[in-house]
Design an enzyme around this catalytic site. Sequence first.
Site, PDB file in Angstrom:
ATOM      1  N   ARG A  58       0.882  -1.292  -0.083  1.00 62.49           N
ATOM      2  CA  ARG A  58      -0.050  -0.084  -0.086  1.00 62.49           C
ATOM      3  C   ARG A  58       0.744   1.122   0.029  1.00 62.49           C
ATOM      4  O   ARG A  58       0.786   2.154  -0.746  1.00 62.49           O
ATOM      5  CB  ARG A  58      -0.962  -0.189   1.394  1.00 62.49           C
ATOM      6  N   THR A  59       1.793   1.225   0.865  1.00 64.47           N
ATOM      7  CA  THR A  59       2.423   2.683   0.897  1.00 64.47           C
ATOM      8  C   THR A  59       3.406   2.934  -0.155  1.00 64.47           C
ATOM      9  O   THR A  59       3.378   4.138  -0.768  1.00 64.47           O
ATOM     10  CB  THR A  59       3.465   2.625   2.479  1.00 64.47           C
ATOM     11  N   LYS A  86      24.179  -7.858  -0.942  1.00 65.79           N
ATOM     12  CA  LYS A  86      25.468  -8.208  -1.342  1.00 65.79           C
ATOM     13  C   LYS A  86      26.304  -7.715  -0.016  1.00 65.79           C
ATOM     14  O   LYS A  86      27.525  -7.596  -0.199  1.00 65.79           O
ATOM     15  CB  LYS A  86      26.004  -7.960  -2.590  1.00 65.79           C
ATOM     16  N   ARG A 108      11.594   3.070   3.236  1.00 61.33           N
ATOM     17  CA  ARG A 108      11.222   2.269   4.324  1.00 61.33           C
ATOM     18  C   ARG A 108      12.200   1.493   4.727  1.00 61.33           C
ATOM     19  O   ARG A 108      12.959   0.742   4.076  1.00 61.33           O
ATOM     20  CB  ARG A 108      10.036   1.383   3.778  1.00 61.33           C
ATOM     21  N   HIS A 136       5.993   6.658  11.279  1.00 57.26           N
ATOM     22  CA  HIS A 136       5.234   6.539   9.697  1.00 57.26           C
ATOM     23  C   HIS A 136       4.846   7.814   9.351  1.00 57.26           C
ATOM     24  O   HIS A 136       3.428   7.792   9.594  1.00 57.26           O
ATOM     25  CB  HIS A 136       4.658   5.590   9.711  1.00 57.26           C
TER      26      HIS A 136
END
Lengths: 322, 183
Positions: A58-59, A86, A108, A136
């Site tokens: 969603r975000t 890596k 995020r 958030h």
Amino acid sequence: MTALGKDLVGLEHLSPDQIRLILDTAEPFKEVSERPIKKVPALRGKTIVNLFFEASTRTRISFEFAEKRLSADTVNVAASGSAVQKGETLVDTAKNLEAMRIDMVVIRHPSSGAALFLGDRIRSNVVNAGDGKHEHPTQALLDLLTIRDKHGKIAGLKVCLVGDIQHSRVARSNIWGLLKLGAEVGVCGPDTLMPRGIEELGVCRFRRLEEAIEWADVLNVLRLQLERMEKGFIPSLREYYRVFGVTAERLDKAPRELTIMHPGPMNRGVEIDSRVADGTHSVILAQVTNGVAVRMAVLYLLAGGRPELADAAKGPAGGAAE
Amino acid sequence: MSRPERTTILDARALSRALQRMAVEVLELSHGTDDLVLIGIQRRGVELAERISRLIEKDEGVAVPRGALDITLYRDDLETVGPKPVIGETRIPGDLAGKHVVIVDDVLYTGRTVRAALDELADFGRPKRISLCVLVDRGGRELPIQPDVVGKQVKVDRGERVDVLVQELDGRDEVELVHGGLK
């Protein structure tokens, strides 16, 4: 510097005026998404990287829509399958992206503080799309906008966050934002999912959901992450639903009609009953719609509005757009 | 910083006569009201479009569809719009395909606002014709854009400014030339 500064890391350090500016700027952006051509050229030529070190549907999609509707060019980088696996550090990843001349990073990350850390180390604007248990901000902003749409105001409303407060960045950002705009904030959830000293933030603590329902105008039902059960925070999902599930039966006893919110994704039958989620007082899908407008507002405000440039460009003849 | 000097270009009565004449010219331009749509540019243009449409309604007995356009998101100078950009409402009355759209604004100067308005309108449909109606043309164009209907033409120097004041927003109707001082 723009009205919001270089980055949007959280709501804790924004002023009430800055939060109101974002919400007011989001209003006209709602209309852009209703146009036949859902696009304005405001961020044409800007390159935005969506750097997602944690799963999100969603975000990420909401940010991507916001970016595209502002005509920015976007690139999505997911942690899996990238150089991060890596062993590359966050700063190296970002500096490499910056070497390709980007303008903004939406990040995020599972670690609290990642957005702030990155913002201090790169020139591009950084927007926090969720960092660990910290904040958030755009989720809280879209929650604020949805509450304002539904009730016409935020100040004086009683908003209760229900569920896993301990692990929730959504809860933290909501608490800051709501308190700054003058709402009363309640929290309700099992002791094991309630941070110690939460009352010190200026919120009321409810131990029983029935008490919270009696008190509140708005319930913001947080998602219960299913892995909390495995880690022993709750005995079982059924037990949780029995005690803290927001059900139609419980809401029937409320003295007034409550607005029901959920940041998604929902666990129907765990923290929320389907009849409530799909009921007439649910604004859950309005939250999703508002998410795009709020993110457009944040990106637009961070990208533009440097007063020192405005003054230089104005010259003696006044603004460029007479 | 010196105090700005203000000279009246149009007083309330002259402004009213100018709008009356503009309304007639808009009607002549569009051969009546059939496909006519008036779109005002935020903010003063919206009020002026409203006035012109009321004048047309009085003469013709037809309510002309009107809308509002905010061009902030179509400007070519995002980085210079100031720290707190105010974006006004954009409201387009129905489908513009086949319509004769008349853009209404208060002052025509560089032409950049009109350029942005044309781009924005194109994203709402394909009018058969777009015309430009302004209360004051102050010269100083930076783009090849010319008005079709003009209330008043004034030669204004770079250091000067034209302020259009309307009853609805400013408490009085007047057009002023402002020179010296800063806004």
